[in-house]
Design a protein around this motif. Structure first.
Motif, PDB file in Angstrom:
ATOM      1  N   THR A  10     127.438 144.640  65.802  1.00 41.58           N
ATOM      2  CA  THR A  10     127.502 145.534  66.951  1.00 41.58           C
ATOM      3  C   THR A  10     126.250 146.394  66.968  1.00 41.58           C
ATOM      4  OG1 THR A  10     128.698 147.220  65.684  1.00 41.58           O
ATOM      5  CG2 THR A  10     130.012 145.581  66.874  1.00 41.58           C
ATOM      6  N   ALA A  11     125.889 146.871  68.146  1.00 43.40           N
ATOM      7  CA  ALA A  11     124.673 147.671  68.285  1.00 43.40           C
ATOM      8  C   ALA A  11     124.805 148.976  67.514  1.00 43.40           C
ATOM      9  CB  ALA A  11     124.401 147.953  69.752  1.00 43.40           C
ATOM     10  N   PRO A  12     123.818 149.327  66.691  1.00 41.78           N
ATOM     11  CA  PRO A  12     123.869 150.579  65.936  1.00 41.78           C
ATOM     12  C   PRO A  12     123.532 151.776  66.814  1.00 41.78           C
ATOM     13  CG  PRO A  12     121.810 149.463  65.519  1.00 41.78           C
ATOM     14  CD  PRO A  12     122.606 148.552  66.410  1.00 41.78           C
ATOM     15  N   ARG A  13     123.928 152.951  66.340  1.00 46.00           N
ATOM     16  CA  ARG A  13     123.559 154.188  67.034  1.00 46.00           C
ATOM     17  C   ARG A  13     122.109 154.552  66.743  1.00 46.00           C
ATOM     18  NH1 ARG A  13     126.719 160.007  66.353  1.00 46.00           N
ATOM     19  NH2 ARG A  13     125.279 161.249  67.608  1.00 46.00           N
ATOM     20  N   ALA A  14     121.657 154.230  65.527  1.00 45.53           N
ATOM     21  CA  ALA A  14     120.285 154.531  65.121  1.00 45.53           C
ATOM     22  C   ALA A  14     119.734 153.363  64.316  1.00 45.53           C
ATOM     23  CB  ALA A  14     120.239 155.811  64.290  1.00 45.53           C
ATOM     24  N   ILE A  15     118.452 153.110  64.471  1.00 44.17           N
ATOM     25  CA  ILE A  15     117.766 152.087  63.687  1.00 44.17           C
ATOM     26  C   ILE A  15     116.630 152.767  62.929  1.00 44.17           C
ATOM     27  CG2 ILE A  15     116.577 149.873  63.686  1.00 44.17           C
ATOM     28  CD1 ILE A  15     117.812 149.261  66.364  1.00 44.17           C
ATOM     29  N   THR A 113     118.670 155.636  68.711  1.00 45.31           N
ATOM     30  CA  THR A 113     117.707 156.551  68.111  1.00 45.31           C
ATOM     31  C   THR A 113     116.859 155.765  67.130  1.00 45.31           C
ATOM     32  OG1 THR A 113     119.188 158.458  68.293  1.00 45.31           O
ATOM     33  CG2 THR A 113     117.429 158.595  66.650  1.00 45.31           C
ATOM     34  N   LEU A 114     115.542 155.914  67.220  1.00 44.82           N
ATOM     35  CA  LEU A 114     114.640 155.207  66.310  1.00 44.82           C
ATOM     36  C   LEU A 114     114.035 156.180  65.308  1.00 44.82           C
ATOM     37  CD1 LEU A 114     112.690 152.753  68.647  1.00 44.82           C
ATOM     38  CD2 LEU A 114     114.820 152.378  67.399  1.00 44.82           C
ATOM     39  N   ALA A 115     113.946 155.731  64.058  1.00 46.79           N
ATOM     40  CA  ALA A 115     113.376 156.562  63.000  1.00 46.79           C
ATOM     41  C   ALA A 115     112.516 155.700  62.087  1.00 46.79           C
ATOM     42  CB  ALA A 115     114.477 157.246  62.193  1.00 46.79           C
ATOM     43  N   LEU A 116     111.502 156.325  61.515  1.00 48.15           N
ATOM     44  CA  LEU A 116     110.691 155.708  60.473  1.00 48.15           C
ATOM     45  C   LEU A 116     111.097 156.303  59.133  1.00 48.15           C
ATOM     46  CD1 LEU A 116     107.127 155.882  62.102  1.00 48.15           C
ATOM     47  CD2 LEU A 116     108.699 153.922  62.087  1.00 48.15           C
ATOM     48  N   LEU A 172     121.385 151.071  61.292  1.00 45.47           N
ATOM     49  CA  LEU A 172     120.784 149.854  60.759  1.00 45.47           C
ATOM     50  C   LEU A 172     119.469 150.248  60.098  1.00 45.47           C
ATOM     51  CD1 LEU A 172     120.551 146.760  60.448  1.00 45.47           C
ATOM     52  CD2 LEU A 172     119.418 146.723  62.684  1.00 45.47           C
ATOM     53  N   PHE A 173     119.310 149.912  58.830  1.00 42.86           N
ATOM     54  CA  PHE A 173     118.094 150.201  58.079  1.00 42.86           C
ATOM     55  C   PHE A 173     117.380 148.894  57.781  1.00 42.86           C
ATOM     56  CE2 PHE A 173     116.170 150.511  53.751  1.00 42.86           C
ATOM     57  CZ  PHE A 173     115.108 151.326  54.079  1.00 42.86           C
ATOM     58  N   ILE A 174     116.061 148.865  57.993  1.00 40.69           N
ATOM     59  CA  ILE A 174     115.261 147.644  57.847  1.00 40.69           C
ATOM     60  C   ILE A 174     114.121 147.909  56.878  1.00 40.69           C
ATOM     61  CG2 ILE A 174     113.827 145.960  59.065  1.00 40.69           C
ATOM     62  CD1 ILE A 174     115.415 147.023  61.652  1.00 40.69           C
ATOM     63  N   ASP A 175     114.023 147.102  55.815  1.00 42.00           N
ATOM     64  CA  ASP A 175     112.990 147.292  54.798  1.00 42.00           C
ATOM     65  C   ASP A 175     112.631 145.935  54.210  1.00 42.00           C
ATOM     66  OD1 ASP A 175     111.739 148.099  52.105  1.00 42.00           O
ATOM     67  OD2 ASP A 175     112.176 150.060  52.947  1.00 42.00           O
ATOM     68  N   ASP A 176     111.400 145.799  53.728  1.00 39.91           N
ATOM     69  CA  ASP A 176     110.974 144.526  53.138  1.00 39.91           C
ATOM     70  C   ASP A 176     111.289 144.410  51.660  1.00 39.91           C
ATOM     71  OD1 ASP A 176     107.825 144.938  51.705  1.00 39.91           O
ATOM     72  OD2 ASP A 176     108.815 146.549  52.807  1.00 39.91           O
ATOM     73  N   LEU A 177     111.625 145.527  50.986  1.00 38.18           N
ATOM     74  CA  LEU A 177     111.881 145.500  49.547  1.00 38.18           C
ATOM     75  C   LEU A 177     113.377 145.442  49.272  1.00 38.18           C
ATOM     76  CD1 LEU A 177     109.283 148.054  48.135  1.00 38.18           C
ATOM     77  CD2 LEU A 177     109.126 145.554  48.229  1.00 38.18           C
ATOM     78  N   SER A 202     116.220 137.726  65.769  1.00 45.02           N
ATOM     79  CA  SER A 202     117.484 136.987  65.876  1.00 45.02           C
ATOM     80  C   SER A 202     118.665 137.902  65.616  1.00 45.02           C
ATOM     81  CB  SER A 202     117.493 135.814  64.896  1.00 45.02           C
ATOM     82  OG  SER A 202     116.531 134.839  65.237  1.00 45.02           O
ATOM     83  N   ALA A 203     118.537 138.786  64.607  1.00 52.04           N
ATOM     84  CA  ALA A 203     119.604 139.743  64.316  1.00 52.04           C
ATOM     85  C   ALA A 203     119.801 140.699  65.481  1.00 52.04           C
ATOM     86  CB  ALA A 203     119.274 140.508  63.033  1.00 52.04           C
ATOM     87  N   PHE A 204     118.698 141.168  66.062  1.00 52.29           N
ATOM     88  CA  PHE A 204     118.793 142.057  67.223  1.00 52.29           C
ATOM     89  C   PHE A 204     119.459 141.347  68.401  1.00 52.29           C
ATOM     90  CE2 PHE A 204     114.956 144.833  65.856  1.00 52.29           C
ATOM     91  CZ  PHE A 204     115.804 145.659  65.145  1.00 52.29           C
ATOM     92  N   SER A 205     119.187 140.069  68.550  1.00 52.66           N
ATOM     93  CA  SER A 205     119.794 139.313  69.637  1.00 52.66           C
ATOM     94  C   SER A 205     121.308 139.253  69.484  1.00 52.66           C
ATOM     95  CB  SER A 205     119.218 137.885  69.671  1.00 52.66           C
ATOM     96  OG  SER A 205     119.804 137.131  70.700  1.00 52.66           O
TER      97      SER A 205
END
Length: 212
Positions: A10-15, A113-116, A172-177, A202-205
């Motif tokens: 489901t779509a997250p509130r914040a990524i 909401t987008l965050a780094l 949803l948290f996205i990281d390469d490590l 694909s995950a976002f889709s």
């Protein structure tokens, strides 16, 4: 899908995005070769000395100024670069063309909401905030050098959740490590291990956030 923590379709509130190797490509050898040149050190040797340096955590967590870091490394590696030359060398690791397109962030920002959330230093922060357009889509930016703590420690994730005004299961948290993704997942955050732009899109889709 490479979810290593709780997974949601489901779509997250914040990524929350990591920066290096997720949004901006990184090639450390472009800096290490110049830094280690006078001592005849290769990339692996320079990296080993950097990450094992007792001041590395201080640098990454904001307890050391850029000029002090330059002075410290000049003595350690015996180079004579000016501070300005050193900053250019240090920033040379960052690829000028981002991995993910601005159009993605523009679309996501309308729904979430987008965050780094990045382990990084003041020199890199100043560079990518001045030179990359994706930053404008992120009203929340958490950098280890500004908050005094770093991934995979839990404090920085809690800080990000507060800044994003979201509960763990809304994020949803996205990281390469892998270690950073597992740490987020242990806190109940939906955590995605980034390996390629195609897998992420694909995950976002599946979440209804992107059309492939």
């Amino acid at each position: 899908m490479p979810f290593l923590g709780p997974a949601s379709e489901t779509a997250p509130r914040a990524i929350i995005f990591d920066v290096g190797r997720v949004i901006i490509g990184v090639d450390l050898s472009r800096s290490t070769e110049a830094i280690g040149q006078l001592r005849g050190l290769n990339h692996q040797q320079v990296m080993k000395e950097l990450v094992e340096d007792k001041h590395w955590p201080d640098w990454q967590e904001g307890r050391m100024s850029p000029r002090d870091w330059h002075t410290h490394l000049a003595k350690k590696f015996q180079f004579t670069y000016t501070f300005e030359e050193f900053c250019a060398i240090w920033n040379n690791v960052l690829d000028p063309r981002p991995i993910l397109p601005d159009s993605l962030f523009e679309r996501l920002a309308k729904k979430c909401t987008l965050a780094l959330l990045s382990n990084t230093d003041p020199i890199h922060v100043a560079h990518f905030e001045a030179n990359y357009s994706f930053v404008r889509h992120f009203p929340t930016r958490i950098y280890s050098c500004r908050v005094g703590t770093s991934k995979p420690g839990p404090r920085i994730y809690h800080h990000a959740l507060r800044e994003a005004s979201a509960m763990p299961d809304e994020v949803l948290f996205i990281d390469d490590l892998t270690e950073n993704v597992l740490a987020a997942g242990a806190l109940g955050i939906n955590a995605f291990h980034f390996t390629s732009a195609d897998d992420l899109l694909s995950a976002f889709s599946l979440m209804g956030l992107w059309s492939i």
